[in-house]
Design a protein around this motif. Structure first.
Motif, PDB file in Angstrom:
ATOM      1  N   GLY A 259       0.815  -1.125  -0.025  1.00 18.46           N
ATOM      2  CA  GLY A 259       0.158   0.076  -0.039  1.00 18.46           C
ATOM      3  C   GLY A 259       0.751   1.173  -0.174  1.00 18.46           C
ATOM      4  O   GLY A 259       2.009   1.145   0.692  1.00 18.46           O
ATOM      5  N   VAL A 260       0.531   2.283  -0.770  1.00 17.79           N
ATOM      6  CA  VAL A 260       1.090   3.595  -0.694  1.00 17.79           C
ATOM      7  C   VAL A 260      -0.117   4.792  -0.242  1.00 17.79           C
ATOM      8  O   VAL A 260      -1.054   4.705  -0.801  1.00 17.79           O
ATOM      9  CB  VAL A 260       1.721   4.000  -1.919  1.00 17.79           C
ATOM     10  N   LEU A 273       5.406   7.957  -3.547  1.00 18.08           N
ATOM     11  CA  LEU A 273       5.633   6.565  -3.293  1.00 18.08           C
ATOM     12  C   LEU A 273       6.630   6.571  -1.788  1.00 18.08           C
ATOM     13  O   LEU A 273       7.744   7.127  -1.903  1.00 18.08           O
ATOM     14  CB  LEU A 273       6.449   5.874  -4.293  1.00 18.08           C
ATOM     15  N   GLY A 274       6.394   5.573  -0.926  1.00 17.60           N
ATOM     16  CA  GLY A 274       7.386   5.471   0.117  1.00 17.60           C
ATOM     17  C   GLY A 274       8.614   4.587  -0.326  1.00 17.60           C
ATOM     18  O   GLY A 274       8.611   3.917  -1.337  1.00 17.60           O
ATOM     19  N   ARG A 275       9.524   4.583   0.505  1.00 13.15           N
ATOM     20  CA  ARG A 275      10.793   3.620   0.386  1.00 13.15           C
ATOM     21  C   ARG A 275      10.457   2.279  -0.164  1.00 13.15           C
ATOM     22  O   ARG A 275      11.114   1.862  -0.768  1.00 13.15           O
ATOM     23  CB  ARG A 275      11.715   3.969   1.570  1.00 13.15           C
ATOM     24  N   ALA A 279      11.320   0.554  -3.545  1.00 12.82           N
ATOM     25  CA  ALA A 279      12.161  -0.419  -3.594  1.00 12.82           C
ATOM     26  C   ALA A 279      11.619  -1.764  -4.115  1.00 12.82           C
ATOM     27  O   ALA A 279      12.211  -2.402  -5.306  1.00 12.82           O
ATOM     28  CB  ALA A 279      12.751  -0.760  -2.346  1.00 12.82           C
ATOM     29  N   ALA A 280      10.112  -1.937  -3.866  1.00  9.97           N
ATOM     30  CA  ALA A 280       9.455  -3.360  -4.404  1.00  9.97           C
ATOM     31  C   ALA A 280       9.645  -2.970  -6.201  1.00  9.97           C
ATOM     32  O   ALA A 280       9.844  -3.898  -6.728  1.00  9.97           O
ATOM     33  CB  ALA A 280       8.127  -3.336  -3.818  1.00  9.97           C
ATOM     34  N   LEU A 281       9.096  -1.769  -6.667  1.00  8.03           N
ATOM     35  CA  LEU A 281       8.858  -1.598  -7.901  1.00  8.03           C
ATOM     36  C   LEU A 281      10.274  -1.619  -8.906  1.00  8.03           C
ATOM     37  O   LEU A 281      10.284  -2.069  -9.988  1.00  8.03           O
ATOM     38  CB  LEU A 281       8.457  -0.100  -8.032  1.00  8.03           C
ATOM     39  N   HIS A 282      11.364  -1.056  -7.850  1.00  9.09           N
ATOM     40  CA  HIS A 282      12.565  -1.329  -8.631  1.00  9.09           C
ATOM     41  C   HIS A 282      13.186  -2.946  -8.850  1.00  9.09           C
ATOM     42  O   HIS A 282      13.964  -3.096  -9.700  1.00  9.09           O
ATOM     43  CB  HIS A 282      13.504  -0.356  -8.294  1.00  9.09           C
TER      44      HIS A 282
END
Length: 295
Positions: A259-260, A273-275, A279-282
């Motif tokens: 969740g964001v 976007l939080g950290r 990180a998950a998306l990258h």
């Protein structure tokens, strides 16, 4: 009326893989599928000029892209209702607008001109950060399948129960649609000043920080677990940073849900976007669903 799954297409192979995945997803959920191509040919060439010359190269390209994507989706599953649309706008603007009337947006990790295996493309990142609906970005070696996933597991990164109900419900719906287990994960850390020998850590595995993580996890799952009694839920509390814990979990998941928090109103128009989601998306090893939560 069921809102469609919207897929951004641009002719790239990663976008076509997104079409495959989204077709499976639409079949699982009984949803229509809308394939969207964003094109600025009218703005750049001028409608009058294009009219005088007949169909422009870009217009022909746009029509060919959506037609090929639709054919691919229909070959994948003829029962899924497929529509196409060419939108006269940039990719980010088009997808954000279409996301207002969508169950979710599905995007490849990079578009045309991107290099597979590199970090997330700017379109996918910006859309995930600003969309009003869930955005699923196809990270990792997902082998183009939403159905019959390799790991038979959806992973949920459990956040603050006060804001996380949308992500929790989305994760339960995904697990229920696939008929797979839901693994709900909450990371926790023991502050450095409470190391070995500190009175608060004397209980070993019963340390207050781990206990609190388990309580937060139970609270976050709450009513959604009761509403989906057929979903097997595995609760896990793991010591470490949320980023590392979820990236590790993504290696054995078919979908990672995070969740964001979205902050409505003036002054909150940038990337939200939080950290952890960033990180998950990258770096996640599986597709990532970013679910907006209202602050």
């Amino acid at each position: 009326m069921d809102l469609p799954l919207v897929v951004g297409v641009d002719g790239s192979e990663l976008a076509m893989r997104a079409v495959d995945w989204a077709t499976d997803e639409a079949a699982l959920r009984g949803l229509p599928l809308r394939l969207v191509y964003a094109s600025l040919w009218e703005r750049y060439e001028g409608a009058a000029l294009a009219e005088g010359l007949g169909r422009s190269f870009e217009q022909i390209t746009a029509d060919a892209v959506v037609r090929a994507a639709a054919e691919r989706a229909r070959r994948r599953d003829a029962a899924v209702r497929v529509t196409t649309e060419v939108v006269p706008d940039d990719a980010v603007g088009a997808l954000l607008r279409k996301g207002r009337d969508a169950t979710a947006l599905v995007l490849g990790s990079r578009g045309r001109g991107g290099v597979a295996g590199m970090l997330l493309g700017s379109v996918s990142l910006t859309v995930a950060a600003r969309a009003h609906c869930p955005v699923i970005v196809l990270r990792g070696s997902h082998d183009n399948r939403a159905r019959d996933g390799r790991h038979r597991r959806v992973v949920l990164g459990a956040g603050d129960p006060a804001h996380g109900s949308a992500a929790v419900r989305f994760a339960f719906e995904e697990a229920a649609g696939r008929g797979v287990a839901l693994e709900a994960v909450r990371a926790w850390r023991c502050p450095a000043h409470e190391g070995a020998g500190h009175p608060l850590t004397a209980g070993g595995s019963e340390r207050p920080h781990e206990q609190r993580a388990a309580e937060i996890l139970d609270e976050a799952l709450g009513s959604a677990a009761a509403e989906h009694p057929g979903v097997t839920v595995r609760r896990r509390t793991v010591e470490g940073t949320a980023r590392k814990v979820l990236l590790d979990a993504s290696a054995e998941a078919d979908l990672l849900v995070v969740g964001v928090r979205r902050r409505d109103g003036h002054g909150h128009v940038g990337l939200q976007l939080g950290r952890v989601a960033h990180a998950a998306l990258h770096h996640a090893a599986c597709p990532v669903a970013v679910v907006p939560l209202r602050a």
